[in-house]
Design a protein around this motif. Structure first.
Motif, PDB file in Angstrom:
ATOM      1  N   ASP A   1       0.821  -1.208   0.000  1.00 22.52           N
ATOM      2  CA  ASP A   1       0.000   0.000   0.000  1.00 22.52           C
ATOM      3  C   ASP A   1       0.860   1.266   0.000  1.00 22.52           C
ATOM      4  O   ASP A   1       0.351   2.370  -0.118  1.00 22.52           O
ATOM      5  CB  ASP A   1      -0.956   0.015   1.201  1.00 22.52           C
ATOM      6  CG  ASP A   1      -0.233  -0.004   2.527  1.00 22.52           C
ATOM      7  OD1 ASP A   1       1.003  -0.085   2.517  1.00 22.52           O
ATOM      8  OD2 ASP A   1      -0.915   0.063   3.565  1.00 22.52           O
TER       9      ASP A   1
ATOM     10  N   ASN B   1      -1.610  -7.445   1.708  1.00 19.41           N
ATOM     11  CA  ASN B   1      -2.149  -6.459   2.635  1.00 19.41           C
ATOM     12  C   ASN B   1      -3.087  -7.094   3.657  1.00 19.41           C
ATOM     13  O   ASN B   1      -3.128  -6.690   4.822  1.00 19.41           O
ATOM     14  CB  ASN B   1      -2.883  -5.360   1.865  1.00 19.41           C
ATOM     15  CG  ASN B   1      -1.927  -4.419   1.151  1.00 19.41           C
ATOM     16  OD1 ASN B   1      -0.865  -4.109   1.668  1.00 19.41           O
ATOM     17  ND2 ASN B   1      -2.297  -3.976  -0.035  1.00 19.41           N
ATOM     18  N   SER B   2      -3.828  -8.107   3.229  1.00 19.43           N
ATOM     19  CA  SER B   2      -4.725  -8.817   4.129  1.00 19.43           C
ATOM     20  C   SER B   2      -3.946  -9.549   5.212  1.00 19.43           C
ATOM     21  O   SER B   2      -4.308  -9.509   6.396  1.00 19.43           O
ATOM     22  CB  SER B   2      -5.573  -9.820   3.337  1.00 19.43           C
ATOM     23  OG  SER B   2      -6.361 -10.608   4.200  1.00 19.43           O
TER      24      SER B   2
ATOM     25  N   GLU C   1      -2.597  -7.007   7.689  1.00 20.76           N
ATOM     26  CA  GLU C   1      -3.647  -6.536   8.584  1.00 20.76           C
ATOM     27  C   GLU C   1      -3.964  -7.578   9.656  1.00 20.76           C
ATOM     28  O   GLU C   1      -4.209  -7.241  10.821  1.00 20.76           O
ATOM     29  CB  GLU C   1      -4.903  -6.217   7.779  1.00 20.76           C
ATOM     30  CG  GLU C   1      -4.777  -4.982   6.893  1.00 20.76           C
ATOM     31  CD  GLU C   1      -5.996  -4.782   6.002  1.00 20.76           C
ATOM     32  OE1 GLU C   1      -6.984  -5.534   6.190  1.00 20.76           O
ATOM     33  OE2 GLU C   1      -5.965  -3.901   5.134  1.00 20.76           O
ATOM     34  N   ASN C   2      -3.938  -8.841   9.261  1.00 23.20           N
ATOM     35  CA  ASN C   2      -4.200  -9.921  10.216  1.00 23.20           C
ATOM     36  C   ASN C   2      -3.138  -9.977  11.306  1.00 23.20           C
ATOM     37  O   ASN C   2      -3.433 -10.281  12.468  1.00 23.20           O
ATOM     38  CB  ASN C   2      -4.271 -11.275   9.497  1.00 23.20           C
ATOM     39  CG  ASN C   2      -5.547 -11.449   8.708  1.00 23.20           C
ATOM     40  OD1 ASN C   2      -6.534 -10.735   8.936  1.00 23.20           O
ATOM     41  ND2 ASN C   2      -5.542 -12.380   7.772  1.00 23.20           N
TER      42      ASN C   2
ATOM     43  N   TYR D   1      -1.464  -7.433  12.596  1.00 19.70           N
ATOM     44  CA  TYR D   1      -1.761  -6.380  13.559  1.00 19.70           C
ATOM     45  C   TYR D   1      -2.992  -6.725  14.401  1.00 19.70           C
ATOM     46  O   TYR D   1      -3.032  -6.456  15.608  1.00 19.70           O
ATOM     47  CB  TYR D   1      -1.969  -5.048  12.842  1.00 19.70           C
ATOM     48  CG  TYR D   1      -0.677  -4.345  12.494  1.00 19.70           C
ATOM     49  CD1 TYR D   1       0.004  -3.591  13.441  1.00 19.70           C
ATOM     50  CD2 TYR D   1      -0.138  -4.433  11.220  1.00 19.70           C
ATOM     51  CE1 TYR D   1       1.198  -2.941  13.129  1.00 19.70           C
ATOM     52  CE2 TYR D   1       1.056  -3.786  10.895  1.00 19.70           C
ATOM     53  CZ  TYR D   1       1.718  -3.048  11.860  1.00 19.70           C
ATOM     54  OH  TYR D   1       2.905  -2.416  11.548  1.00 19.70           O
ATOM     55  N   LYS D   2      -3.963  -7.319  13.784  1.00 14.05           N
ATOM     56  CA  LYS D   2      -5.203  -7.660  14.485  1.00 14.05           C
ATOM     57  C   LYS D   2      -4.973  -8.703  15.568  1.00 14.05           C
ATOM     58  O   LYS D   2      -5.438  -8.553  16.708  1.00 14.05           O
ATOM     59  CB  LYS D   2      -6.244  -8.170  13.479  1.00 14.05           C
ATOM     60  CG  LYS D   2      -7.577  -8.548  14.111  1.00 14.05           C
ATOM     61  CD  LYS D   2      -8.556  -9.025  13.046  1.00 14.05           C
ATOM     62  CE  LYS D   2      -9.892  -9.416  13.682  1.00 14.05           C
ATOM     63  NZ  LYS D   2     -10.863  -9.885  12.646  1.00 14.05           N
TER      64      LYS D   2
ATOM     65  N   LYS E   1      -2.775  -7.368  18.463  1.00 13.10           N
ATOM     66  CA  LYS E   1      -3.246  -6.116  19.054  1.00 13.10           C
ATOM     67  C   LYS E   1      -3.421  -6.190  20.578  1.00 13.10           C
ATOM     68  O   LYS E   1      -3.182  -5.195  21.285  1.00 13.10           O
ATOM     69  CB  LYS E   1      -4.566  -5.695  18.403  1.00 13.10           C
ATOM     70  CG  LYS E   1      -5.042  -4.319  18.848  1.00 13.10           C
ATOM     71  CD  LYS E   1      -6.293  -3.894  18.095  1.00 13.10           C
ATOM     72  CE  LYS E   1      -6.743  -2.509  18.537  1.00 13.10           C
ATOM     73  NZ  LYS E   1      -7.955  -2.063  17.793  1.00 13.10           N
TER      74      LYS E   1
ATOM     75  N   LYS F   1       2.733   1.673  14.006  1.00  3.64           N
ATOM     76  CA  LYS F   1       2.890   1.636  12.553  1.00  3.64           C
ATOM     77  C   LYS F   1       3.775   2.744  12.007  1.00  3.64           C
ATOM     78  O   LYS F   1       4.127   2.733  10.824  1.00  3.64           O
ATOM     79  CB  LYS F   1       1.515   1.691  11.876  1.00  3.64           C
ATOM     80  CG  LYS F   1       0.669   0.453  12.104  1.00  3.64           C
ATOM     81  CD  LYS F   1      -0.626   0.515  11.320  1.00  3.64           C
ATOM     82  CE  LYS F   1      -1.451  -0.748  11.511  1.00  3.64           C
ATOM     83  NZ  LYS F   1      -2.691  -0.732  10.698  1.00  3.64           N
TER      84      LYS F   1
ATOM     85  N   GLU G   1       6.536  -6.179   9.197  1.00  2.00           N
ATOM     86  CA  GLU G   1       6.120  -5.282   8.112  1.00  2.00           C
ATOM     87  C   GLU G   1       7.316  -4.582   7.485  1.00  2.00           C
ATOM     88  O   GLU G   1       7.367  -4.372   6.270  1.00  2.00           O
ATOM     89  CB  GLU G   1       5.142  -4.237   8.639  1.00  2.00           C
ATOM     90  CG  GLU G   1       4.673  -3.270   7.569  1.00  2.00           C
ATOM     91  CD  GLU G   1       3.735  -2.193   8.105  1.00  2.00           C
ATOM     92  OE1 GLU G   1       3.144  -1.473   7.271  1.00  2.00           O
ATOM     93  OE2 GLU G   1       3.595  -2.072   9.337  1.00  2.00           O
TER      94      GLU G   1
ATOM     95  N   TYR H   1       1.864 -14.551   6.776  1.00  2.00           N
ATOM     96  CA  TYR H   1       2.513 -13.319   6.330  1.00  2.00           C
ATOM     97  C   TYR H   1       3.821 -13.636   5.617  1.00  2.00           C
ATOM     98  O   TYR H   1       4.107 -13.086   4.544  1.00  2.00           O
ATOM     99  CB  TYR H   1       2.770 -12.383   7.504  1.00  2.00           C
ATOM    100  CG  TYR H   1       3.561 -11.160   7.098  1.00  2.00           C
ATOM    101  CD1 TYR H   1       2.936 -10.078   6.487  1.00  2.00           C
ATOM    102  CD2 TYR H   1       4.947 -11.117   7.279  1.00  2.00           C
ATOM    103  CE1 TYR H   1       3.668  -8.968   6.073  1.00  2.00           C
ATOM    104  CE2 TYR H   1       5.681 -10.016   6.866  1.00  2.00           C
ATOM    105  CZ  TYR H   1       5.043  -8.944   6.271  1.00  2.00           C
ATOM    106  OH  TYR H   1       5.777  -7.868   5.846  1.00  2.00           O
TER     107      TYR H   1
END
Length: 260
Positions: free
Chosen positions: A7, A34-35, A38-39, A41-42, A45, A76, A109, A147
């Motif tokens: 991104d 990207n998915s 995001e996973n 980080y989720k 978290k 981030k 990341e 990832y």
């Protein structure tokens, strides 16, 4: 190492990565990457920096300034310089396992960013094993694996990736995901450059530190029908003369020792 987070790619280069010719396939790969990010980080978290990080860090090895810098930005927004010392010293002299898990998504990341040097940092990636990551919660193990697989898929399909990048990412994938899985993903690459890497490996030698068992598996794979087929498909495309010559030599070498 030179990577681009999907991104952030257009902001850095103003154009798409060279990931083969199929635009739809490129879009799918980007969305998948990207998915998976995001996973990460989720799932991680719930881990946050609680209490005083100073009390969980070595007085001699970690300065107050380094702790302040690490905590001065949103997760981030941390750069490689901001988080560098922590990546190499986490759990041992800088914070505990919960602190490491908090920062892990950002560490992983950063692998995809341009000019990243993390990829060949031994201490950074030994932290996963040191933290006994395979004993973590199942969802945490899964998102880390997914990832890394997605990152490898992007790198092996990137026409701009270098021999150095392939070598280092493959070392990580072989170590944490398995050589068999890494090569299966490689077989699915649609980029001509993925075959060029094979040519480089054969003609220039294997310098990766992947362990004896993985190295033997890799060498056996090189002489497989699947690899020969990949090379045939590229050979009959419109490629430059020099590469076609090197490809032909490599094919002859591998075909001579072909294993069913």
């Amino acid at each position: 190492m030179k990577y681009y987070r999907m991104d952030a790619l257009w902001q850095v280069t103003g154009k798409r990565m060279h990931l083969g010719e199929n635009v739809k396939e490129i879009e799918i790969m980007e969305n998948d990457f990207n998915s998976k990010l995001e996973n990460l980080y989720k799932v991680f978290k719930p881990y946050y920096i609680s209490g005083n990080l100073r009390e969980r860090s070595c007085e001699c090895c970690v300065t107050n300034e380094e702790i302040k810098l690490l905590l001065s930005k949103q997760l981030k927004d941390l750069s490689e310089d901001d988080i560098g010392h922590f990546m190499r010293s986490a759990i041992t002299t800088f914070g505990e396992i919960s602190d490491y898990k908090h920062f892990l998504p950002r560490i992983l990341e950063l692998l995809s960013f341009q000019n990243s040097t993390i990829i060949d940092d031994f201490l950074t990636f030994e932290k996963l094993n040191y933290g006994e990551w395979e004993t973590w919660n199942e969802d945490e193990i899964v998102v880390v694996k997914e990832y890394l697989e997605s990152l490898w898929y992007i790198v092996i399909n990137n026409e701009k990736s270098t021999y150095y990048q392939i070598e280092n990412v493959l070392e990580i994938i072989a170590k944490y995901i398995g050589m068999k899985k890494a090569l299966k993903i490689w077989e699915g690459s649609t980029a001509d450059k993925s075959v060029e890497y094979i040519v480089d490996f054969v003609l220039n030698g294997l310098s990766m530190d992947v362990g004896k068992k993985n190295k033997q598996y890799f060498l056996k794979w090189l002489h497989s029908k699947k690899v020969l087929s990949m090379m045939e498909n590229v050979y009959f495309k419109d490629i430059d003369f020099d590469f076609s010559k090197r490809l032909s030599i490599t094919y002859t070498i591998l075909e001579r020792d072909y294993e069913e």
